[in-house]
Scaffold this active site. Sequence first.
Site, PDB file in Angstrom:
ATOM      1  N   GLY A  48       0.816  -1.209   0.000  1.00  0.00           N
ATOM      2  CA  GLY A  48       0.000   0.000   0.000  1.00  0.00           C
ATOM      3  C   GLY A  48       0.844   1.250   0.000  1.00  0.00           C
ATOM      4  O   GLY A  48       2.060   1.203   0.263  1.00  0.00           O
ATOM      5  N   PRO A  95       2.488   4.901   1.162  1.00  0.00           N
ATOM      6  CA  PRO A  95       3.008   5.301   2.482  1.00  0.00           C
ATOM      7  C   PRO A  95       1.927   5.934   3.347  1.00  0.00           C
ATOM      8  O   PRO A  95       1.069   6.680   2.855  1.00  0.00           O
ATOM      9  CB  PRO A  95       4.111   6.316   2.127  1.00  0.00           C
ATOM     10  CG  PRO A  95       4.475   6.039   0.706  1.00  0.00           C
ATOM     11  CD  PRO A  95       3.226   5.542   0.051  1.00  0.00           C
ATOM     12  N   HIS A 133      -9.088  35.279 -12.548  1.00  0.00           N
ATOM     13  CA  HIS A 133      -8.661  33.893 -12.780  1.00  0.00           C
ATOM     14  C   HIS A 133      -9.481  32.921 -11.925  1.00  0.00           C
ATOM     15  O   HIS A 133     -10.030  31.939 -12.443  1.00  0.00           O
ATOM     16  CB  HIS A 133      -7.168  33.775 -12.453  1.00  0.00           C
ATOM     17  CG  HIS A 133      -6.583  32.430 -12.738  1.00  0.00           C
ATOM     18  ND1 HIS A 133      -5.830  32.164 -13.856  1.00  0.00           N
ATOM     19  CD2 HIS A 133      -6.651  31.264 -12.040  1.00  0.00           C
ATOM     20  CE1 HIS A 133      -5.455  30.898 -13.840  1.00  0.00           C
ATOM     21  NE2 HIS A 133      -5.922  30.325 -12.739  1.00  0.00           N
ATOM     22  N   GLU A 134      -9.556  33.171 -10.626  1.00  0.00           N
ATOM     23  CA  GLU A 134     -10.283  32.250  -9.745  1.00  0.00           C
ATOM     24  C   GLU A 134     -11.782  32.301  -9.996  1.00  0.00           C
ATOM     25  O   GLU A 134     -12.472  31.289  -9.842  1.00  0.00           O
ATOM     26  CB  GLU A 134      -9.977  32.569  -8.277  1.00  0.00           C
ATOM     27  CG  GLU A 134      -8.517  32.423  -7.890  1.00  0.00           C
ATOM     28  CD  GLU A 134      -7.969  31.036  -8.185  1.00  0.00           C
ATOM     29  OE1 GLU A 134      -8.747  30.067  -8.161  1.00  0.00           O
ATOM     30  OE2 GLU A 134      -6.768  30.930  -8.468  1.00  0.00           O
TER      31      GLU A 134
END
Length: 658
Positions: free
Chosen positions: A224, A226, A446-447
């Site tokens: 699996g 870390p 932009h956001e």
Amino acid sequence: MSRTARPGPPPTPPPPPPGPRHRAGLLGWLVTTAGVAGIVLLIVTPMLRTSQSAALTYSELLAKVDQNQVSAITVDSAGAVNGSYRDGKSFTSQLPTALADPRLTTALTAKNVAITGEKSTGSGDVLTSLLGYLPILLVFGLLWWAGRRALAGTGGAAGLGGMGGFGRSKARIIEAQRPTTRFADVAGYEGVKQEISEVVDFLRDPSRYAAAGAKGPRGVLMIGPPGTGKTLLARAVAGEASVPFLSITGSAFVEMFVGVGASRVRDLFSQARDRAPSIIFIDEIDAVGSRRGPGGMGGHEEREQTLNQLLAEMDGFDQSTGIVVLAATNRPETLDAALLRPGRFDRQVAVPLPNQAERAAILAVHIDDKRLAPDVDLTVVARGTPGFSGADLANLVNEAAINAVRDSRTTLTAADFGTARDRVLLGRRDASNALLPEERHSVAVHESGHALVAALCEHADPVAKVTILPAGMALGATEQLPEAERHLYSEAHLADLLAVRLGGRAAEILVLGQASTGAADDLAGATAVASKMVIEFGLSPALGPIGYGHSSVPMGTDDRAEPPGRPYSEQTQRVVDEEIARLVREGEARALALLRQHREALDRLAARLQEEETVDGSVVRAILRDSGGHPATRPEIPAHQGYLPAAGGLATARNRAR
């Protein structure tokens, strides 16, 4: 009414008497102490002798004799003078024998000084010789001491196994009475715990398996990413099995000395046999179990010898003794195929990243000793942490507690968890990282583009928060919370994901008339998604249903026959590049079309962001409705509780890569 007395704890066994190993250690300590003391005496003694007597030059000696201050002198054949004054003090000097000066003899006779002659002993030469031979003597003394340790460590037969303890296993032995971790302490992973618990059941009652003709597993390999709790599960096995548990890491086998790794493997299994039934846990087994031979991850002779010894021990020990080997790795593709065959690691257990319900359970474990405010909803926190491992969630809770301490509080609020999530994903917010007015406007546009495209796309995750506050390397961020845990992604979802990724750049082009460097991360993410769509998912009409898969080698296969590099031709690479560019351009064109259609909402949201810096996802949907737009139909998510930061806020990354 009488009560049966509860039996008290078992008496503590007396400490074992000092054995040969203890005596050898004491002897080595005494030898080392004697060697250091000898060096100090050889160096300090001449210095002390010199400091007690004043040294005179030949001219000063003549002057002292002429002044009648000297009572007696002793001269050796080398011209060294040791004398005493009439007041009892001593001095030393050296005669210039090459000059053959008669003045001193005349003066000594005139002043009635007692003269004594003696033969030179050469003590200075002796000290010099001893200091020169001292390193060689110390080396021989160390070898003698190591040989005694070897004899003590192997029961009388000299060998590498006991030489300085190098060949002995460094395993940490946990006896049955010591472990406290149980399966109940591990949240989630019910399927994994069921498979691991069969190992515990076999060690407790092997007759149940023998009655059905079944054989217990010899080895269990946990695989699996870390931080998913593989070592924690191993500790829980130690607590549940009530048998000795020998824990060691793969790197502890490898040393600079030839044969030490193989010796430690032998010693580890010898200790396990002495304590059978028992469990051996090897963490990070890829450090010693990498593939051997040309083209593999190994190639180091000492490492290969260690792996060969491990394979031999797992093949050779008697299964009836009840020894089970647990191992953990996050790089199964590097393991040697011989380790993975039946008879060695019979069972491979996948320990994946936790899903949403398991993340909520893991969070409940980590907040057990903390005080939470009523507005904290662990389900909302779990929804906002897709792709987080158990270690990531523990770090998230700790960061939330640290944020509460900064505000002089002992109760963790929903805002603390939101700020902690931002801190983990992006980094610390720097208040001094102020934007210029034109930069602030560009980031707001932009956001706003990201948020509006996400709200308008049917298959995109709902918007949770939009901010233009810089944090880490990001100048702003649009957060999206998935409605549910996804395991499969449709083509429509991936197309919406491309449009959302490129919505910020499209808004800049539409409002400002040009793009900026702020879209670099968006372009890289969009290109990566388009690459997977073309190369792995078979979603390109030009290539058809062809998937080239990952570049990594499947676990347990031999990669020596596979040439390095891409598994397709230059002509196919040209088609791949064209298809990737087409998908990215189509995503940007779709985002531009949506934003042109809702330009009023884009301008209003950008102005609202410049004014308030951080807005909730509900604000985005309200502005879109007020401007005549219609957000995409999707189930309404609960009220946003955990991701509105305190004053100032934090920008976070977009959806964490799964």
